[in-house]
Design an enzyme around this catalytic site. Structure first.
Site, PDB file in Angstrom:
ATOM      1  N   TRP A   1     -73.677 -27.069  68.867  1.00 54.28           N
ATOM      2  CA  TRP A   1     -73.885 -28.462  68.414  1.00 54.28           C
ATOM      3  C   TRP A   1     -74.378 -28.472  66.964  1.00 54.28           C
ATOM      4  O   TRP A   1     -74.014 -29.351  66.187  1.00 54.28           O
ATOM      5  CB  TRP A   1     -74.923 -29.131  69.330  1.00 54.28           C
ATOM      6  N   HIS A   2     -75.202 -27.466  66.629  1.00 53.74           N
ATOM      7  CA  HIS A   2     -75.763 -27.438  65.277  1.00 53.74           C
ATOM      8  C   HIS A   2     -74.722 -27.084  64.223  1.00 53.74           C
ATOM      9  O   HIS A   2     -74.885 -27.429  63.059  1.00 53.74           O
ATOM     10  CB  HIS A   2     -76.931 -26.447  65.198  1.00 53.74           C
ATOM     11  N   GLY A   3     -73.686 -26.408  64.627  1.00 54.41           N
ATOM     12  CA  GLY A   3     -72.665 -26.077  63.647  1.00 54.41           C
ATOM     13  C   GLY A   3     -71.771 -24.975  64.155  1.00 54.41           C
ATOM     14  O   GLY A   3     -72.135 -24.207  65.044  1.00 54.41           O
TER      15      GLY A   3
ATOM     16  N   PHE B   1     -76.059 -31.586  60.331  1.00 59.62           N
ATOM     17  CA  PHE B   1     -75.548 -31.520  61.694  1.00 59.62           C
ATOM     18  C   PHE B   1     -74.981 -32.866  62.131  1.00 59.62           C
ATOM     19  O   PHE B   1     -74.681 -33.084  63.263  1.00 59.62           O
ATOM     20  CB  PHE B   1     -76.642 -31.062  62.657  1.00 59.62           C
TER      21      PHE B   1
END
Lengths: 316, 465
Positions: free
Chosen positions: B319-321, B465
């Site tokens: 999700w963060h990258g 993000f």
């Protein structure tokens, strides 16, 4: 509610004024490091230097007064200020002459690749905040940026620009201790140790010219020197790649500076063509010599300058 | 428009004054326009994406509630999830998968450079997804107007970096008529001041120490110095992100909107499990409710539970990258979360447990901060293999001015003192505390922002993000 708000606002104003005084007093106590130079120039009175080096960081990091003094037997001071425009050099010169004995010689470094800029913006302007009680300096700085009056009176306006490194400099002053590179500073000369690895990176060369404003400022410095019987010498210190990495029409600009020098009967030294200063080991980055490079250059320049002095002495 | 920018200092008073001056029935529309202007200032084109994705979800939710047919409801939900995930995929993950695939099969691949990610994309898409899932699950009846729903997704204080607010928390508040006299001035201003202090004084100043370490990767740093750099990054990230949340919550309070708690002093945790109950709560609870429980939660066999936990942590990393470093970060957290659930009986004093938590979480966050796998491998090698602490912190200390370190430590102490006070109530509540100590503390904090805050309007870490 109103009473509370007034109390909080008053408390904030008081704290900020007290903090500002604490901050500036500490900075003015610095005996080493970058602020010691400004203290010497903007706080003290009656300095008696024979020679002043003026210019940007390329003057500040290239002219080593100790070497210069030993060869020429003169007393010099490096007044180079990182990011200084020609206009700022003129302001610093005028302020210096207002508070101190006028020097006999001024050596002004002109970087032809930066003379295109018409902007009068003061690079890193918060460094002058501790000296705004110097009325002459404040008035001069106001001619470039009219916020300086507000910066002087209103801590809500000035303190957001000072940040934590100012507090660090102030504490150095109060505690009388040195910062990382502070001890390397001598008579305004600031350097980077030769073993500190910099980076020589490629810059995109441009076509440059001397802007009308900068030309006027150069002329103003020349007139000021003449009026005050100060010998002015123009110069461009070494640059990695002999300057062609920066400016495509370098020879045109050098010719223009030579012309300015010629019509005003002053000397112009161009060190950017010198092959002996094209060794990457002498540089911290593409525009700045490291300590080893600065010593080599100062030695070289001091000998040339001394020869001119001797020649003119023998003529007289 | 960043919270710590000059333009926000102009924007907020104008929006605040206008909001309370116009008739109550027009306030939500005004707030929606203001929120869209706020988002427009980042990138005008991405505003269309925000409006488009939220409008699609609004009509899908209506569709789900109108039909009784399970298949149609499922198809609509799937369409909503896929449309949101597709947008996320295109902007955030496509380049990662394309380049990874290309690197596997081609010798000299022509790699794509990353796309610009729309601000807050992961936050508002997750908020939209949660809404359609909840409508599908029958939790809400989608009887909101389009205007209210669009505002729910795009309410400017939380839109760009959370907290991820759920429909049942925000929507009832948006539908209520609020009164100016009810504004909690004290709480709102305290939260905003503390948020700005965390961001501008702590996070942005600690960044001066952290960024050179991770960007230049000094080869003479020893294990201890890299570990301390990891701890400093953990503090920077916490101060940066929780600072944003504090400002968002405080600003929302000016409009009489209460956003949910996003951080509960995670740096005081004494286990990794506890850390995850206190860190970025709105995202953690989102994953818990919409992923972990959906795939069975803990009411499954042990191997399946282990699988579920790892899936949630890996997805949280992703999700963060789209970088392998984030996946490693998620995996390490998941692994240690599982290890802590082993039936071992090790009793340690609380302080040692805290040290263990901070050290390991910091080591995991080094993966979060490392610029690439190569850098991460180098740092982990220095920490775990080339163990050498004989030089102490000499290199780290000499990389900057020593006095600067002392000031950073002093600033960090302020953070911990406040959090310890909130956690353990070291100074008991009294009239003196409420009327003198607390106001004095915030006055000093406010002044410190002016004195040593970084006013360069540095972006918040979680904006990427």
């Amino acid at each position: 509610m109103i009473k509370k708000i007034i109390t909080y606002v008053t408390a904030c104003i008081c704290i900020l004024f007290v903090y500002r005084s604490f901050l500036y007093f500490g900075i003015r106590k610095n005996k080493q490091g970058i602020f010691s130079k400004y203290n010497d120039v903007f706080l003290k009175e009656g300095n008696t230097y024979d020679v002043l080096f003026l210019g940007s960081s390329r003057a500040e990091m290239h002219f080593e007064p100790q070497i210069f003094d030993s060869i020429t037997k003169l007393n010099s001071y490096n007044l180079g200020i990182s990011g200084a425009s020609v206009k700022l050099n003129f302001i610093v010169l005028k302020t210096y002459c207002h508070h101190h004995q006028k020097p006999k010689h001024i050596i002004l470094n002109l970087d032809y690749f930066s003379l295109k800029s018409d902007s009068d913006t003061l690079n890193d302007f918060p460094r002058y905040f501790p000296y705004l009680n110097n009325d002459y300096l404040r008035a001069e700085l106001n001619t470039v940026d009219d916020r300086f009056t507000s910066f002087y009176y209103n801590p809500f306006h000035s303190l957001p620009y000072t940040q934590i490194d100012f507090l660090s400099a102030s504490l150095h002053g109060w505690l009388n201790i040195s910062g990382k590179y502070d001890t390397l500073m001598y008579k305004g000369f600031q350097t980077i140790p030769s073993n500190d690895e910099g980076q020589i990176s490629k810059v995109k060369p441009i076509y440059s010219f001397i802007s009308k404003k900068n030309r006027n400022y150069i002329d103003s410095i020349i007139s000021f020197s003449k009026n005050n019987q100060i010998n002015l010498t123009l110069l461009t210190t070494p640059i990695y790649g002999r300057g062609y990495n920066h400016v495509l029409n370098k020879s045109v600009l050098v010719n223009q500076l030579n012309h300015i020098a010629f019509i005003n009967h002053i000397s112009y030294f161009n060190y950017t063509d010198s092959l002996i200063f094209n060794d990457p080991k002498l540089y911290f980055d593409e525009e700045h010599l490291n300590l080893k490079g600065a010593k080599k250059f100062s030695n070289h320049f001091s000998v040339s300058f001394n020869n001119i002095l001797n020649e003119s002495a023998s003529k007289n | 428009m960043l919270f710590n920018s000059f333009i926000f200092l102009v924007f907020l008073p104008i929006v605040f004054s206008a909001y309370w001056l116009i008739p109550a029935k027009h306030r939500n529309l005004f707030l929606l326009i203001a929120s869209y202007y706020f988002y427009f200032s980042y990138n005008p084109w991405f505003l269309l994406l925000l409006i488009g994705t939220s409008a699609v979800d609004f009509y899908i939710a209506k569709g789900i509630s109108k039909t009784e047919k399970l298949n149609t409801r499922k198809q609509l939900l799937l369409f909503s999830i896929l449309s949101n995930i597709s947008v996320l995929f295109v902007f955030k993950y496509f380049v990662f998968f394309y380049n990874s695939g290309l690197s596997l099969f081609a010798n000299n691949p022509n790699l794509l450079s990353n796309f610009i990610i729309p601000a807050g994309l992961s936050f508002y898409t997750f908020q939209s997804i949660s809404y359609t899932i909840d409508v599908y699950r029958g939790k809400y009846k989608p009887d909101d107007t389009l205007k209210d729903f669009l505002l729910y997704v795009s309410f400017f204080p939380h839109m760009v970096a959370g907290p991820i607010v759920r429909h049942h928390t925000l929507m009832p508040q948006l539908k209520t008529t609020h009164f100016f006299k009810d504004i909690e001035w004290g709480n709102a201003s305290k939260q905003i001041i503390w948020g700005f202090f965390k961001k501008m004084v702590i996070a942005d100043n600690v960044a001066y120490l952290v960024n050179p370490v991770f960007n230049e990767l000094p080869h003479d740093f020893n294990s201890l110095e890299f570990l301390i750099s990891g701890v400093l990054f953990l503090i920077q990230l916490y101060a940066d992100f929780s600072g944003y949340s504090d400002i968002a919550i405080g600003v929302a309070k000016l409009f009489k909107i209460n956003l949910n708690l996003n951080w509960n002093r995670p740096l005081l945790s004494t286990s990794i499990t506890e850390y995850w109950q206190r860190h970025h709560i709105s995202l953690t609870s989102w994953f818990k409710e919409y992923v972990y429980i959906s795939i069975g939660g803990n009411r499954v066999s042990t191997p399946k539970w282990i699988f579920n936990i790892l899936v949630v942590f890996l997805l949280s990393g992703l999700w963060h990258g789209a970088y392998f470093t984030f996946i490693i970060w998620g995996f390490l957290n998941g692994l240690f979360y599982l290890l802590e659930h082993l039936p071992l009986k090790i009793k340690l004093p609380k302080f040692l447990k805290w040290i263990y938590t901070i050290c390991f979480i910091s080591i995991f966050f080094i993966a979060f901060r490392a610029n690439n796998l190569h850098d991460l491998a180098f740092i982990y090698k220095q920490i775990f293999i080339n163990i050498n602490v004989s030089q102490g912190l000499n290199h780290l200390l000499s990389s900057n001015d020593r006095l600067f370190f002392v000031m950073i430590v002093f600033i960090i102490c302020i953070l911990f003192i406040k959090e310890l006070q909130e956690e353990f109530k070291l100074i008991k509540s009294s009239h003196f505390k409420e009327s003198v100590l607390t106001p004095l503390f915030y006055v000093i904090i406010f002044c410190l922002i002016f004195c040593i805050g970084n006013f360069n309007a540095n972006s918040f870490i979680y904006f990427q993000f």
